[in-house]
Design a protein around this motif. Structure first.
Motif, PDB file in Angstrom:
ATOM      1  N   ALA A 163       3.535  -0.970  -6.605  1.00  0.00           N
ATOM      2  CA  ALA A 163       2.819  -1.916  -5.747  1.00  0.00           C
ATOM      3  C   ALA A 163       2.967  -3.344  -6.257  1.00  0.00           C
ATOM      4  O   ALA A 163       3.177  -4.280  -5.476  1.00  0.00           O
ATOM      5  CB  ALA A 163       1.349  -1.530  -5.668  1.00  0.00           C
ATOM      6  N   MET A 164       2.877  -3.516  -7.584  1.00  0.00           N
ATOM      7  CA  MET A 164       3.038  -4.859  -8.158  1.00  0.00           C
ATOM      8  C   MET A 164       4.455  -5.372  -7.959  1.00  0.00           C
ATOM      9  O   MET A 164       4.667  -6.559  -7.665  1.00  0.00           O
ATOM     10  CB  MET A 164       2.683  -4.825  -9.644  1.00  0.00           C
ATOM     11  CG  MET A 164       1.213  -4.530  -9.925  1.00  0.00           C
ATOM     12  SD  MET A 164       0.833  -4.493 -11.691  1.00  0.00           S
ATOM     13  CE  MET A 164       1.269  -6.165 -12.160  1.00  0.00           C
ATOM     14  N   LEU A 165       5.429  -4.478  -8.103  1.00  0.00           N
ATOM     15  CA  LEU A 165       6.824  -4.882  -7.911  1.00  0.00           C
ATOM     16  C   LEU A 165       7.074  -5.327  -6.475  1.00  0.00           C
ATOM     17  O   LEU A 165       7.661  -6.399  -6.233  1.00  0.00           O
ATOM     18  CB  LEU A 165       7.751  -3.722  -8.283  1.00  0.00           C
ATOM     19  CG  LEU A 165       9.252  -3.964  -8.046  1.00  0.00           C
ATOM     20  CD1 LEU A 165       9.746  -5.112  -8.912  1.00  0.00           C
ATOM     21  CD2 LEU A 165      10.041  -2.687  -8.323  1.00  0.00           C
ATOM     22  N   ILE A 166       6.630  -4.529  -5.530  1.00  0.00           N
ATOM     23  CA  ILE A 166       6.833  -4.869  -4.119  1.00  0.00           C
ATOM     24  C   ILE A 166       6.071  -6.142  -3.758  1.00  0.00           C
ATOM     25  O   ILE A 166       6.572  -7.001  -3.010  1.00  0.00           O
ATOM     26  CB  ILE A 166       6.399  -3.698  -3.225  1.00  0.00           C
ATOM     27  CG1 ILE A 166       7.303  -2.479  -3.468  1.00  0.00           C
ATOM     28  CG2 ILE A 166       6.447  -4.099  -1.759  1.00  0.00           C
ATOM     29  CD1 ILE A 166       8.759  -2.727  -3.149  1.00  0.00           C
ATOM     30  N   SER A 167       4.860  -6.292  -4.291  1.00  0.00           N
ATOM     31  CA  SER A 167       4.083  -7.506  -4.015  1.00  0.00           C
ATOM     32  C   SER A 167       4.798  -8.739  -4.547  1.00  0.00           C
ATOM     33  O   SER A 167       4.828  -9.792  -3.887  1.00  0.00           O
ATOM     34  CB  SER A 167       2.694  -7.392  -4.643  1.00  0.00           C
ATOM     35  OG  SER A 167       1.977  -6.305  -4.084  1.00  0.00           O
ATOM     36  N   GLY A 168       5.388  -8.622  -5.737  1.00  0.00           N
ATOM     37  CA  GLY A 168       6.145  -9.745  -6.287  1.00  0.00           C
ATOM     38  C   GLY A 168       7.347 -10.098  -5.431  1.00  0.00           C
ATOM     39  O   GLY A 168       7.648 -11.279  -5.191  1.00  0.00           O
ATOM     40  N   VAL A 169       8.044  -9.069  -4.945  1.00  0.00           N
ATOM     41  CA  VAL A 169       9.198  -9.313  -4.068  1.00  0.00           C
ATOM     42  C   VAL A 169       8.758  -9.989  -2.774  1.00  0.00           C
ATOM     43  O   VAL A 169       9.419 -10.917  -2.278  1.00  0.00           O
ATOM     44  CB  VAL A 169       9.926  -7.984  -3.777  1.00  0.00           C
ATOM     45  CG1 VAL A 169      11.003  -8.188  -2.718  1.00  0.00           C
ATOM     46  CG2 VAL A 169      10.539  -7.423  -5.053  1.00  0.00           C
ATOM     47  N   ILE A 170       7.629  -9.543  -2.233  1.00  0.00           N
ATOM     48  CA  ILE A 170       7.125 -10.137  -0.992  1.00  0.00           C
ATOM     49  C   ILE A 170       6.751 -11.604  -1.211  1.00  0.00           C
ATOM     50  O   ILE A 170       7.028 -12.470  -0.364  1.00  0.00           O
ATOM     51  CB  ILE A 170       5.916  -9.335  -0.474  1.00  0.00           C
ATOM     52  CG1 ILE A 170       6.363  -7.937  -0.035  1.00  0.00           C
ATOM     53  CG2 ILE A 170       5.239 -10.060   0.683  1.00  0.00           C
ATOM     54  CD1 ILE A 170       5.224  -7.030   0.379  1.00  0.00           C
ATOM     55  N   ILE A 171       6.133 -11.903  -2.348  1.00  0.00           N
ATOM     56  CA  ILE A 171       5.753 -13.290  -2.642  1.00  0.00           C
ATOM     57  C   ILE A 171       6.991 -14.176  -2.764  1.00  0.00           C
ATOM     58  O   ILE A 171       7.045 -15.290  -2.221  1.00  0.00           O
ATOM     59  CB  ILE A 171       4.915 -13.347  -3.934  1.00  0.00           C
ATOM     60  CG1 ILE A 171       3.554 -12.676  -3.704  1.00  0.00           C
ATOM     61  CG2 ILE A 171       4.724 -14.786  -4.393  1.00  0.00           C
ATOM     62  CD1 ILE A 171       2.716 -12.559  -4.954  1.00  0.00           C
ATOM     63  N   PHE A 197       0.833  -1.208   0.000  1.00  0.00           N
ATOM     64  CA  PHE A 197       0.000   0.000   0.000  1.00  0.00           C
ATOM     65  C   PHE A 197       0.867   1.257   0.000  1.00  0.00           C
ATOM     66  O   PHE A 197       0.602   2.215  -0.743  1.00  0.00           O
ATOM     67  CB  PHE A 197      -0.916  -0.020   1.222  1.00  0.00           C
ATOM     68  CG  PHE A 197      -1.779   1.193   1.356  1.00  0.00           C
ATOM     69  CD1 PHE A 197      -2.903   1.361   0.564  1.00  0.00           C
ATOM     70  CD2 PHE A 197      -1.459   2.188   2.278  1.00  0.00           C
ATOM     71  CE1 PHE A 197      -3.702   2.494   0.688  1.00  0.00           C
ATOM     72  CE2 PHE A 197      -2.254   3.320   2.408  1.00  0.00           C
ATOM     73  CZ  PHE A 197      -3.375   3.468   1.608  1.00  0.00           C
ATOM     74  N   ALA A 198       1.920   1.248   0.817  1.00  0.00           N
ATOM     75  CA  ALA A 198       2.822   2.401   0.846  1.00  0.00           C
ATOM     76  C   ALA A 198       3.567   2.549  -0.476  1.00  0.00           C
ATOM     77  O   ALA A 198       3.784   3.674  -0.962  1.00  0.00           O
ATOM     78  CB  ALA A 198       3.812   2.244   1.999  1.00  0.00           C
ATOM     79  N   ALA A 199       3.959   1.423  -1.073  1.00  0.00           N
ATOM     80  CA  ALA A 199       4.649   1.491  -2.364  1.00  0.00           C
ATOM     81  C   ALA A 199       3.738   2.047  -3.447  1.00  0.00           C
ATOM     82  O   ALA A 199       4.192   2.785  -4.338  1.00  0.00           O
ATOM     83  CB  ALA A 199       5.141   0.097  -2.749  1.00  0.00           C
ATOM     84  N   GLU A 200       2.453   1.726  -3.380  1.00  0.00           N
ATOM     85  CA  GLU A 200       1.515   2.254  -4.374  1.00  0.00           C
ATOM     86  C   GLU A 200       1.366   3.761  -4.239  1.00  0.00           C
ATOM     87  O   GLU A 200       1.249   4.481  -5.245  1.00  0.00           O
ATOM     88  CB  GLU A 200       0.157   1.574  -4.217  1.00  0.00           C
ATOM     89  CG  GLU A 200      -0.867   2.010  -5.254  1.00  0.00           C
ATOM     90  CD  GLU A 200      -2.181   1.273  -5.112  1.00  0.00           C
ATOM     91  OE1 GLU A 200      -3.111   1.553  -5.893  1.00  0.00           O
ATOM     92  OE2 GLU A 200      -2.272   0.414  -4.201  1.00  0.00           O
ATOM     93  N   LEU A 201       1.384   4.275  -3.026  1.00  0.00           N
ATOM     94  CA  LEU A 201       1.283   5.721  -2.835  1.00  0.00           C
ATOM     95  C   LEU A 201       2.506   6.450  -3.367  1.00  0.00           C
ATOM     96  O   LEU A 201       2.406   7.580  -3.858  1.00  0.00           O
ATOM     97  CB  LEU A 201       1.100   6.036  -1.347  1.00  0.00           C
ATOM     98  CG  LEU A 201      -0.217   5.573  -0.699  1.00  0.00           C
ATOM     99  CD1 LEU A 201      -0.231   5.949   0.772  1.00  0.00           C
ATOM    100  CD2 LEU A 201      -1.416   6.174  -1.422  1.00  0.00           C
ATOM    101  N   VAL A 202       3.663   5.809  -3.291  1.00  0.00           N
ATOM    102  CA  VAL A 202       4.904   6.466  -3.704  1.00  0.00           C
ATOM    103  C   VAL A 202       5.198   6.237  -5.182  1.00  0.00           C
ATOM    104  O   VAL A 202       5.550   7.170  -5.923  1.00  0.00           O
ATOM    105  CB  VAL A 202       6.081   5.963  -2.842  1.00  0.00           C
ATOM    106  CG1 VAL A 202       7.400   6.584  -3.318  1.00  0.00           C
ATOM    107  CG2 VAL A 202       5.843   6.294  -1.382  1.00  0.00           C
ATOM    108  N   MET A 203       5.040   4.981  -5.654  1.00  0.00           N
ATOM    109  CA  MET A 203       5.458   4.626  -7.012  1.00  0.00           C
ATOM    110  C   MET A 203       4.307   4.234  -7.926  1.00  0.00           C
ATOM    111  O   MET A 203       4.540   3.835  -9.069  1.00  0.00           O
ATOM    112  CB  MET A 203       6.470   3.471  -6.947  1.00  0.00           C
ATOM    113  CG  MET A 203       7.748   3.818  -6.204  1.00  0.00           C
ATOM    114  SD  MET A 203       8.926   2.447  -6.142  1.00  0.00           S
ATOM    115  CE  MET A 203       8.063   1.324  -5.032  1.00  0.00           C
ATOM    116  N   GLY A 204       3.081   4.280  -7.438  1.00  0.00           N
ATOM    117  CA  GLY A 204       1.946   3.942  -8.277  1.00  0.00           C
ATOM    118  C   GLY A 204       1.686   2.449  -8.329  1.00  0.00           C
ATOM    119  O   GLY A 204       2.229   1.657  -7.548  1.00  0.00           O
TER     120      GLY A 204
END
Length: 290
Positions: free
Chosen positions: A56-64, A45-52
């Motif tokens: 958010a998709m990039l960070i979600s992929g890294v988390i997965i 959610f924070a990544a989406e606010l900063v990078m769109g």
């Protein structure tokens, strides 16, 4: 390896501590904590606010990917623990089977995988996470405790790597583990505590051996039988009257006496030494631990 592996472990741990702390710090600086509490994936959610959306998709992929790596490590560690317990005869021997080609405990790995999937299907992800954290924290505490015990009882052992500032480092590890337990869910603490009690009981039964266990069971049966016969006799002769609220049907005295005699007989049979030919005792009648 004796020098490189310890250094790599320490360096990687420090890097992860700095990285995770930095990510959490940036997240709480970008988004208020009150807002993060309502999100299922606060970092995304924070990544989406900063990078769109792309961020958010990039960070979600890294988390997965990180989650899959963590699950893989957990399954590997769990399977090796099951293998070691099975090898030492605390668990069924099938769990210590080694694959002929890959030389890995494949049965223990398969059991760990099935157990992980089954626990995941419970639906309460938070509870499962707390329970896993409880296991890791307790494991870390016992590792530090084992370090102190080994250094005290076996100082002559060859140690390619020695923990610096002994015993301050292991004591700090134990203290931090205890502090972390205070932040876990109460239900997870209860379930984890019950699991530890069950494990200690299994360990005790494994260590006392078959013959001592028979003596304990025999003594309990003998004492229970004698007490039952005595109380039944007293009740039958009206020397003692029992007032049991909520109990509408009281068994006749002769039934209690019969039950007591069976308990006494079972106790005597357990206490009387068994012949070595019976199969319970081997090696000339010596204690055969189970």
């Amino acid at each position: 390896p004796e020098k490189v592996i310890p250094r790599a472990m320490i360096l990687s741990s420090l890097i992860l501590i700095v990285l995770y702390t930095s990510v959490v710090y940036v997240t709480v600086r970008v988004v208020p904590v009150e807002v993060l509490k309502e999100q299922t994936s606060p970092i995304a959610f924070a990544a989406e606010l900063v990078m769109g959306k792309a961020g958010a998709m990039l960070i979600s992929g890294v988390i997965i990917i990180a989650g899959l790596a963590a699950v893989n490590s957990a399954i590997m560690a769990q399977s090796r623990i099951l293998y070691a317990l099975s090898r030492d005869r605390y668990l069924p021997g099938v769990l210590s089977a080694i694959h002929g080609r890959f030389h890995s405990p494949h049965v223990a790995s398969l059991f760990s995988l099935i157990f992980t999937v089954a626990v995941t299907l419970l639906g309460d992800v938070n509870f499962v996470a707390y329970l896993v954290n409880f296991g890791f924290v307790i494991g870390f505490a016992f590792v530090n405790l084992s370090l102190i015990k080994l250094r005290k009882e076996k100082p002559w052992m060859r140690r390619p790597f020695k923990s610096p500032l002994f015993p301050a480092v292991p004591l700090a590890g134990i203290s931090i583990s205890i502090i972390l337990l205070l932040f876990l869910d109460k239900a997870a603490l209860i379930v984890g505590g019950e699991s530890i009690m069950f494990a200690l009981l299994a360990y005790y039964l494994r260590m006392v051996g078959y013959s001592r266990l028979r003596l304990a069971v025999g003594g309990i049966s003998l004492g229970t039988g004698v007490l039952t016969v005595f109380l039944a006799f007293m009740a039958g002769t009206r020397l003692v009257m029992f007032d049991l609220p909520g109990l509408k049907i009281i068994p006749p005295a002769y039934i209690l006496i019969s039950f007591g005699f069976i308990q006494v007989l079972a106790g005597i049979l357990n206490i009387v030494p068994t012949s070595p030919k019976s199969g319970h005792l081997k090696n000339g009648g010596k204690d055969n631990k189970v």
